[in-house]
Design an enzyme around this catalytic site. Sequence first.
Site, PDB file in Angstrom:
ATOM      1  CG  PHE A 167      -9.613  -9.905  10.933  1.00 53.77           C
ATOM      2  CD1 PHE A 167      -8.349 -10.319  11.360  1.00 53.77           C
ATOM      3  CD2 PHE A 167      -9.896  -9.913   9.587  1.00 53.77           C
ATOM      4  CE1 PHE A 167      -7.395 -10.731  10.447  1.00 53.77           C
ATOM      5  CE2 PHE A 167      -8.935 -10.320   8.655  1.00 53.77           C
ATOM      6  CZ  PHE A 167      -7.679 -10.728   9.092  1.00 53.77           C
ATOM      7  CD  GLN A 168      -7.339  -7.445   7.241  1.00 49.90           C
ATOM      8  OE1 GLN A 168      -8.245  -7.215   6.450  1.00 49.90           O
ATOM      9  NE2 GLN A 168      -6.162  -7.934   6.835  1.00 49.90           N
TER      10      GLN A 168
ATOM     11  CD  GLU B 122      -1.733  -2.374   1.630  1.00 52.36           C
ATOM     12  OE1 GLU B 122      -0.546  -2.619   1.923  1.00 52.36           O
ATOM     13  OE2 GLU B 122      -2.647  -3.214   1.750  1.00 52.36           O
TER      14      GLU B 122
ATOM     15  CG  MET C  25      22.161  12.424   4.016  1.00 50.72           C
ATOM     16  SD  MET C  25      23.309  13.661   3.407  1.00 50.72           S
ATOM     17  CE  MET C  25      22.426  14.310   1.986  1.00 50.72           C
TER      18      MET C  25
ATOM     19  CE  LYS D 118     -17.216  -6.857   3.062  1.00 50.14           C
ATOM     20  NZ  LYS D 118     -16.617  -8.170   3.379  1.00 50.14           N
TER      21      LYS D 118
END
Lengths: 170, 555
Positions: B112-113, B50, B469, B162
Amino acid sequence: MRHILAVLVENNPGVLTRVAGLFSRRGYNIDSLTVGRTENQNISRMTIVVEGDDLVLEQVTKQLHKLIDVIKINDITSEQYVDRELVLVKVGADAAVRGEIMQIVDIFRARIVDIGQRTLIIECTGDEGKINAVIESLKSFGIKELVRTGKIAMLRGQKFTSLNETREDD
Amino acid sequence: MKMTAAQALVKCLQDQGVDVVFGYPGGNIIPVYDALCTSSEIKHILVRHEQGAVHAADGYARVTGKVGVCIATSGPGATNLVTGIANAYMDSIPLVVITGQVPTTMVGTDAFQEVDITGITIPITKHNYLVRDANKIPLIVKRAFHIASTGRPGPVLIDLPKNVLQQEINFSNPTDLKLLGYKPTCKGHKSQIAAACDLIMKAKQPLIYAGGGIITANGSDVLCTLAEKISAPVACTLMGLGGFPGCHDLSLGMLGLHGTRYANNAVMECDVLIALGVRFDDRVAVDFSSFAPKAKIIHVDIDPAEIGKNVKVDIPIVGDVKQVMEAMLARLDEKNEDEWLAQTKAWKSQYPLKYEPSTGLKPQFIVETIREITDGEAVIVTDVGQHQMWAAQYYRSKKPRTFISSGGLGTMGYGLPAAVGAQVGAPDRDVILITGDGSFQMCMQEFGTAVEQGLPVKVVILNNGSLGMVRQLQEFYCDRRYMAVNFSKNPDFVKFAGVYDSLGLRVTEPGQFRGALEQALKGEGPVIIDCVIDPDENVYPMVLAGQPLSQPVDI
């Protein structure tokens, strides 16, 4: 210096988190913050007391303005305004001292709103100075519990912090 | 018109002119994918992570000037977006970020999630929405695009449970867009503009300090006209590169911590600093107290909160930088400060950007060669680190929206997915990613996306086998106590290209690079050119912490 901000916000869920989060993540000090609905049910009003010099206040105001939910901000510190706090104090109050406490309550034009076996709850409204004074006077009786609201404030006279007064070029 | 909220969302995106979205599906966002299935107008680009989706949308937005859109599912899908959202927020890039959420009945139950993504992203979005009422989707989408793309742009997140997505609604076009608390000021204050013009006309040593706002406002041409009219040299920030032609006589290149000495000297000596679409970032000013010490400062920015934040300014102007410049042009007369221009020219020849010539492969040489071959016309995307600074210093981009780099957040891993998005947005242009071996490995899975989508991104890895760097910082600030900066095992990047059936080339000698790049640019697919560079090379000039810009470390 302490500033009093009157802030109109959209009454959306999460608006308090947005405002409070802004203060904490940018390191501004909130003395108190109160919030409630206004005459318009879609609009809430916050009174925020914030500590900081002019530079900090400028940033606070500008950063608050960046929040989409914030509609209007009015720093009323230097204006004529009325401000009030409400406090509830539960003090230890055996029969022997109740008379004395009632005298204090009278002097401050406060009220007794509950009587327990050994306690009284006293309600008092006023500006910060008065609230501090009443708390100070009750200390010697033993303060068992105390809750205060934080400041709410409103401009006096013909000045407003309201939607209609929001200038178009604001 | 009856449809599900997910279909309404897709319709709204189409109505906004969205033709591509970058995303990654998952359980709670499935209704949106189901609706996308039947959309012929929106192309979905499936990424590998993502973070890739949000950076790609960001790169796409920077190249096209349009709002970038990305989609992820709830929970980990949403949290994987966080870095990219913060990146876009810091650089004021317009994004609409769409996330799935667990059904409203389960919100707040640690389902969940489930993650509170609106809560998490409050500090890094311009605004966000958790949609509880499906009927509001058309209004919210319209507002989200409006907020993301106007004023000071930024990312807006829409979190969609959802069950809300599955709900059937009666679609109607929202008419009332009104946001009580959102009215960006675009037109500058007249008397402030007049005061600024007076000051500019009196200036003997004016300097323009131009930033990302120039590009956001599509004000490059106006900036050019302005600079030429008042013959003021122009120093760009990293975000402003390309906003003023890097090859222009008046260009001083980039200013700041790794800025050119001539740009930084000009900052120290100018008597009027015209700051346009900038925010006086600490990487520009380094030391706020010694920044532009002799100058009266005019600051034009659309975000009032940026004015007076880091540096006190004399003439603040809140407004769209293009509109303000146009208003200024109408008031300004032509002027020429020959002595000042001679001085900046003298600094240019006295203190040019330079590096030790050597037989080894120098990163600066690589960037110079890219510049030469592409004539400064390519879309250059960078990651973050030494290579980024070399690209910024030596590429001298000519045009706006052709130098794509993570400025404010400094996100390693930004480059490859941003290059993917940039190539999607500019399919006919050469998109060249200049990256390092450290940055590249942070998001190198997106090479698969480029290959799959047939996006001919050319990846030039300036490979020093270390986090250059950070190593440079440890050299200067930690007495060369190097800690956790060397990779003793890097993948073979040529083989890495190979496993995706793509072309990989390795360059170890200066003489090989030109041929390799030309070969890469001819090919139709993505290519990786692994350039094994001198590992001890540093970025110079470098202004050390607390030092004024005029006293950098240089070779």
